[in-house]
Design a protein around this motif. Structure first.
Motif, short mmCIF file in Angstrom:
data_model
loop_
_atom_site.label_atom_id
_atom_site.label_comp_id
_atom_site.label_asym_id
_atom_site.label_seq_id
_atom_site.Cartn_x
_atom_site.Cartn_y
_atom_site.Cartn_z
N ASP A 1 -35.69 44.52 89.87
CA ASP A 1 -36.35 43.46 90.64
C ASP A 1 -36.01 42.08 90.09
OD1 ASP A 1 -37.46 45.37 92.26
OD2 ASP A 1 -39.44 45.35 91.29
N PHE A 2 -36.00 41.99 88.77
CA PHE A 2 -35.66 40.73 88.11
C PHE A 2 -34.22 40.35 88.49
CE2 PHE A 2 -34.20 37.92 84.82
CZ PHE A 2 -35.31 37.26 84.35
N ASP B 1 -32.81 52.11 88.67
CA ASP B 1 -33.26 51.01 87.83
C ASP B 1 -32.54 51.11 86.48
OD1 ASP B 1 -34.71 48.77 86.87
OD2 ASP B 1 -36.51 49.41 87.95
N ILE B 2 -32.73 50.11 85.65
CA ILE B 2 -31.97 50.03 84.39
C ILE B 2 -32.28 51.21 83.46
CG2 ILE B 2 -33.61 48.56 83.11
CD1 ILE B 2 -29.77 48.06 83.25
N GLY C 1 -23.49 28.06 75.26
CA GLY C 1 -24.59 27.21 75.73
C GLY C 1 -24.89 27.29 77.21
N GLU C 2 -24.16 28.16 77.95
CA GLU C 2 -24.39 28.29 79.39
C GLU C 2 -24.98 29.66 79.72
OE1 GLU C 2 -20.70 25.58 81.09
OE2 GLU C 2 -20.36 27.72 80.78
N THR C 3 -25.84 29.69 80.75
CA THR C 3 -26.38 30.96 81.23
C THR C 3 -25.30 31.69 82.01
OG1 THR C 3 -28.58 29.98 81.46
CG2 THR C 3 -28.18 32.05 82.62
N ASP C 4 -25.04 32.93 81.63
CA ASP C 4 -23.99 33.73 82.29
C ASP C 4 -24.57 35.12 82.53
OD1 ASP C 4 -21.64 34.69 83.26
OD2 ASP C 4 -20.49 34.50 81.41
N TRP C 5 -25.26 35.28 83.66
CA TRP C 5 -25.90 36.55 83.98
C TRP C 5 -24.85 37.65 84.18
CZ3 TRP C 5 -30.94 37.05 83.33
CH2 TRP C 5 -31.76 35.93 83.45
N LYS C 6 -25.11 38.83 83.65
CA LYS C 6 -24.27 40.01 83.86
C LYS C 6 -25.13 41.04 84.59
CE LYS C 6 -21.10 37.99 81.38
NZ LYS C 6 -19.96 37.34 82.05
N ILE C 7 -24.83 41.22 85.87
CA ILE C 7 -25.58 42.19 86.68
C ILE C 7 -25.02 43.59 86.42
CG2 ILE C 7 -26.13 42.90 89.05
CD1 ILE C 7 -27.45 40.23 88.26
N LEU D 1 -29.02 47.45 89.39
CA LEU D 1 -29.90 48.23 88.51
C LEU D 1 -30.62 47.36 87.48
CD1 LEU D 1 -27.36 51.13 87.91
CD2 LEU D 1 -29.24 51.09 89.56
N GLY D 2 -30.04 46.22 87.13
CA GLY D 2 -30.66 45.37 86.12
C GLY D 2 -29.72 44.25 85.75
N THR D 3 -30.09 43.50 84.70
CA THR D 3 -29.23 42.39 84.28
C THR D 3 -29.41 42.07 82.80
OG1 THR D 3 -28.51 40.14 84.82
CG2 THR D 3 -30.88 40.55 84.90
N LEU D 4 -28.34 41.51 82.25
CA LEU D 4 -28.31 41.03 80.87
C LEU D 4 -28.05 39.53 80.94
CD1 LEU D 4 -28.07 41.83 77.78
CD2 LEU D 4 -25.60 42.00 78.18
N ALA D 5 -28.75 38.74 80.11
CA ALA D 5 -28.57 37.28 80.14
C ALA D 5 -27.74 36.86 78.93
CB ALA D 5 -29.93 36.58 80.12
N LEU D 6 -26.44 36.71 79.17
CA LEU D 6 -25.54 36.23 78.12
C LEU D 6 -25.64 34.71 78.05
CD1 LEU D 6 -23.10 36.81 76.16
CD2 LEU D 6 -21.61 36.49 78.13
N ILE D 7 -25.69 34.18 76.84
CA ILE D 7 -25.60 32.73 76.65
C ILE D 7 -24.21 32.46 76.07
CG2 ILE D 7 -26.62 30.68 75.59
CD1 ILE D 7 -28.49 32.16 77.58
N ASP D 8 -23.32 31.99 76.94
CA ASP D 8 -21.91 31.83 76.58
C ASP D 8 -21.62 30.35 76.33
OD1 ASP D 8 -19.20 31.93 76.28
OD2 ASP D 8 -18.79 33.00 78.13
#
Length: 278
Positions: A204-205, A161-162, A140-146, A131-138
């Motif tokens: 889509d993203f 969709d989100i 200093g690292e990219t940690d996508w949460k779908i 449905l979508g995603t959140l971009a956590l910066i953990d």
């Protein structure tokens, strides 16, 4: 709730497999339905995850400084507020700087928060609609949460969709950002940061991000990328130099500590922490 606990996977024919490498990414590629390995059932605290550095990648509890790891309850949350897990055959490459976030990957399969009504079981493999995603910066690292929903959820058809999550489950997305922002604060760490000011990106993203991490996994398992300590032993990826026999897989499982009754959850895991929201 022990250092020895391991959950190994078998396929339908009873053969041992790796949940990281051998479960297909897609349940239905045409409809963008993905497989999800459930690591943490909703409301629980034990930080269980696919052991990427162990042969066959069983699920085990994360350990920090010799102690089993449990996520803290930051008011008003109790444990994980979704079924939490990963999409197999994906890898957030720590050597690849994400063009959207400017940070490299966190060296794990991509994470999924499943928002359906059923509390899943640890190790369950479900099919999810993204449905979508959140971009956590953990750190200093990219940690996508779908953000996804089980296709077997009675209301799955209503979620495409989100924005459907925002409309039909008011407050859930805000609670998700709050959870990820503050869950490490009781450990003495600062609040986590997000790309895009904590805004969710659409379906889509999200699907595009998953496809990119699948390409990184392909390079990893074909030894075109140096995975460092990642264990790529698998039984089904025919062109992978890490492909092993069922006998080898069986020996790996038999070498693991024997299965025992569960230990009790330590009482301090139920503590509730209270903080001002910034």
């Amino acid at each position: 709730h022990s250092l020895e606990y391991r959950l190994f996977f078998k396929d339908a024919a009873g053969r041992y497999i790796s949940p990281f490498h051998d479960i297909p990414i897609y349940a239905d590629a045409g409809k963008n339905v993905f497989n999800m390995v459930v690591e943490v059932p909703r409301w629980t605290n034990a930080k269980m995850e696919i052991a990427t550095k162990d042969p066959l990648n069983p699920i085990k509890q994360d350990v920090k400084k010799g102690k089993l790891r449990y996520v803290a309850n930051v008011f008003p949350h109790k444990g994980y507020i979704w079924n939490y897990g990963a999409i197999p055959q994906t890898w957030e490459d720590p050597g690849h700087k994400d063009e959207n976030t400017g940070c490299c990957g966190d060296n794990d399969p991509i994470d999924v928060c499943e928002i359906g009504s059923k509390v899943c079981s640890r190790g369950e493999v479900i099919q999810v609609k993204v449905l979508g995603t959140l971009a956590l910066i953990d750190e200093g690292e990219t940690d996508w949460k779908i953000i996804a929903i089980n296709v077997e959820d009675p209301e799955a058809d209503n979620y495409n969709d989100i924005n459907d999550v925002r409309r039909l489950k008011p407050g859930y997305l805000e609670a998700t950002v709050d959870w990820f922002r503050r869950y490490k604060v009781p450990d003495g760490k600062p609040e986590n940061q997000f790309a895009f000011n904590g805004e969710f990106k659409d379906k889509d993203f999200a699907v595009n991000v998953i496809k990119c991490t699948h390409e990184h996994w392909k390079a990893l398992v074909a030894k075109k990328t140096d995975g460092g300590e990642i264990n790529c032993t698998n039984l089904t990826v025919s062109d992978s130099p890490f492909c092993c026999s069922q006998e080898c897989a069986k020996a790996t499982v038999e070498a693991a500590p024997p299965c025992k009754a569960a230990n009790p959850i330590p009482p301090e895991v139920d503590k509730w922490f209270y903080y001002q929201k910034n």
